[in-house]
Structures are given as structure tokens and as C-alpha cells.
Design an enzyme around this catalytic site. Structure first.
Site, PDB file in Angstrom:
ATOM      1  N   HIS A 218       0.939  -1.274  -0.184  1.00 30.42           N
ATOM      2  CA  HIS A 218      -0.062  -0.104  -0.131  1.00 30.42           C
ATOM      3  C   HIS A 218       0.992   1.204   0.046  1.00 30.42           C
ATOM      4  CE1 HIS A 218      -2.964   3.145   1.259  1.00 30.42           C
ATOM      5  NE2 HIS A 218      -4.075   2.112   0.989  1.00 30.42           N
TER       6      HIS A 218
ATOM      7  N   GLU B 195      -3.451   1.705  -7.341  1.00 30.24           N
ATOM      8  CA  GLU B 195      -3.869   2.712  -6.615  1.00 30.24           C
ATOM      9  C   GLU B 195      -3.036   3.949  -6.821  1.00 30.24           C
ATOM     10  OE1 GLU B 195      -6.415   1.352  -3.123  1.00 30.24           O
ATOM     11  OE2 GLU B 195      -4.306   1.526  -2.556  1.00 30.24           O
TER      12      GLU B 195
HETATM   13  C1  PEP Z   1      -6.924   3.228   0.329  1.00 24.87           C
HETATM   14  O1  PEP Z   1      -6.290   3.473   0.959  1.00 24.87           O
HETATM   15  O2  PEP Z   1      -6.647   1.884  -0.469  1.00 24.87           O
HETATM   16  C2  PEP Z   1      -7.952   3.922  -0.369  1.00 24.87           C
HETATM   17  C3  PEP Z   1      -8.241   3.187  -1.467  1.00 24.87           C
HETATM   18  O3  PEP Z   1      -8.131   4.840   0.232  1.00 24.87           O
HETATM   19  P1  PEP Z   1      -9.395   6.065  -0.138  1.00 24.87           P
HETATM   20  O4  PEP Z   1     -10.592   5.103  -0.703  1.00 24.87           O
HETATM   21  O5  PEP Z   1      -9.813   6.740   1.128  1.00 24.87           O
HETATM   22  O6  PEP Z   1      -8.936   6.761  -1.264  1.00 24.87           O
END
Ligand code: PEP
Length: 257
Positions: free
Chosen positions: A101, A169
């Protein structure tokens, strides 16, 4: 058929009573009581001290939710004060763990070498990895972005594809309320999928779930789920509110029926 996942990452939020309440209400919600196709998976990643009580709550209600840890130690046992091993997480009910992450990469300085060790630890205990990758800023050229994604995907080489979930992400979209545009997610997810084909071959690569994460909410989820190479979402902030997460589950199930 490739599995589709909607996974809530609670991060360092909620206390035991709040989590038990959440899981109990979620398990009894209409959306989870209705039978759904087996390839549609819904998961929760609570803080590790609460995995056991989540597991107890889920088995009480016979709910079919997946449980994940948010992190594991790269060591498998021994003198690592304060760390929790993959095997211990599994013992507490986790089927796998989030790995890589962006908050762990940046705040805890997790390097690709550390991530490989964590993947090996998961593999040793036959656990799933939700492997997060993505760029930090919006100003990378296409060529630099592709190179970065290639390097981030390459470290998966020795991990079994059947135990792998990938979450694209982009760091700039996490917790910012600024989700990536569907065209951008499409371009990146197509590149990642192609690179997975190079790494694992067509058949195995097409069965790896590829999720998007970064400021997902009930207003932006549907167009993201419509994208050809996207098989679900990893949700942070919006999952903390149970009604909001239930709305996301409804959209997720309807999009994939
Ligand atoms: C995450 O931390 O994996 C995430 C997607 O956070 P958010 O949805 O708050 O952007």
C-alpha cells in the site's frame, strides 16, 4: 472466470465495538442476505487486533465475507517485537494481506525487496496478496509511468497468480477525494494486464483480479467497474460509513450480474 472483488480497507480506524456492530449489521443487510454469484467477493481489512472478533461475528451470521490483514511482517517468526507474521494473521482469520500500500511504501519505507519478502511469507502459508501499485504524482510521462508499473509488476514474478489480486492505486488519488479519470484507469489497467500476460501467460494473467483504488465512492464506482480490465475496487474512506459501503456493494453486485 475471473473473480471480482470489493474490499474495504479500514486503515487505522474503528474500535472493537464499532467493528462488531459494523460487521453484524452488514451481515444482516438485505444486500448480503440475497444469494450472489460465487465469483463476486466482498472483503474487509480491519486493523489486526480485530480480525478475530470479525471472524467470530462472521461465523455467527454464516456470512461469506473475506477477511484480510492490512499488513504482515516480512519475517515469518522469531525476535521481531511488535510485528505480526503471515501465519499469525491467518490464525486470526485473514485469508491474505494487503501488500505494498502506498502508505506503507512512503510512511514505512517499504522497498521492493521488503515487498518480495512479504509476498514470500504469504506464499509460504498459502495466503492471498492484495498487491497495491501505482504512481505517486500526476506529472509522469506515459513512458515513465509504464516503466514504473513494469518494475512494480515484475516483483510478482515468483508469486502464484492464483493467489494474487492487484490493486492499481495511484497515490495522488488515495484519501484525496480526487479519483483517477476512467480513461486514465483504462490506459493503466490495459498496460498492467498486458504486462501480466508477459509474466504469466495469457490464461493465468486473464484470471488475476485487477482492482482500482483511490477515492472510490458511490458516485464514481459504476463507470470504473465498467472498464474492460477492472475487476472491482479497494475502498478506504467510503467504507468507514456502513450505509455508504452497502451502497457500493449494491452497485458492485448490479454491475457484475
Ligand atoms: C486505500 O487506502 O486503499 C484507499 C483506496 O483509500 P481511499 O478510498 O480513502 O482513497
Amino acid at each position: 472466470m475471473v473473480h471480482q472483488h470489493l474490499i474495504a480497507n479500514f486503515k487505522m480506524n474503528l474500535l472493537d465495538s464499532e467493528i462488531r456492530n459494523y460487521v453484524s449489521q452488514l451481515s444482516q443487510s438485505d444486500v448480503l442476505k440475497k444469494p450472489r454469484p460465487v465469483h463476486l467477493k466482498i472483503g474487509l481489512a480491519p486493523s489486526s487486533p480485530y480480525l478475530l472478533s470479525c471472524q467470530a461475528q462472521l461465523s455467527k451470521t454464516s456470512s461469506t465475507l473475506d477477511l484480510y490483514a492490512q499488513n504482515i511482517s516480512q519475517a515469518t517468526q522469531g525476535a521481531h517485537t511488535g510485528e505480526v507474521s503471515a501465519q499469525q494473521m491467518r490464525d486470526c482469520g485473514a485469508q491474505g494481506s494487503i501488500i505494498g500500500h502506498s502508505e506503507r511504501r512512503s510512511l514505512h519505507h517499504e522497498t521492493p525487496e521488503i515487498l518480495v519478502q512479504k509476498m514470500e511469507a504469504l506464499n509460504q502459508f498459502k495466503m492471498r496478496a492484495i498487491y497495491c501499485l501505482g504512481e505517486e504524482t500526476t506529472d509522469l510521462s506515459d513512458q515513465n509511468l509504464d516503466q514504473l508499473l513494469k518494475e512494480q509488476v515484475d516483483i510478482l514474478r515468483d508469486f502464484p497468480s492464483t493467489q494474487l489480486i492487484i490493486a492499481y492505486e495511484p497515490k495522488w488519488a488515495i484519501g484525496t477525494g480526487r479519483e483517477a479519470e476512467p480513461q486514465h484507469i483504462h490506459r493503466v489497467s490495459t498496460y498492467i494486464r498486458q504486462h501480466l500476460v508477459n509474466l504469466y501467460g495469457q490464461e493465468r494473467a486473464l484470471n488475476i483480479p485487477l482492482l482500482y483504488g483511490g477515492s472510490v465512492n458511490a458516485k464514481n464506482l459504476s463507470p470504473i467497474l465498467d472498464l474492460e480490465n477492472i475487476n472491482g475496487a479497494l475502498v478506504g474512506s467510503a467504507s468507514l460509513d456502513l450505509d455508504h459501503f452497502i451502497a457500493l456493494i449494491e452497485l458492485f453486485i448490479n454491475a457484475n450480474l
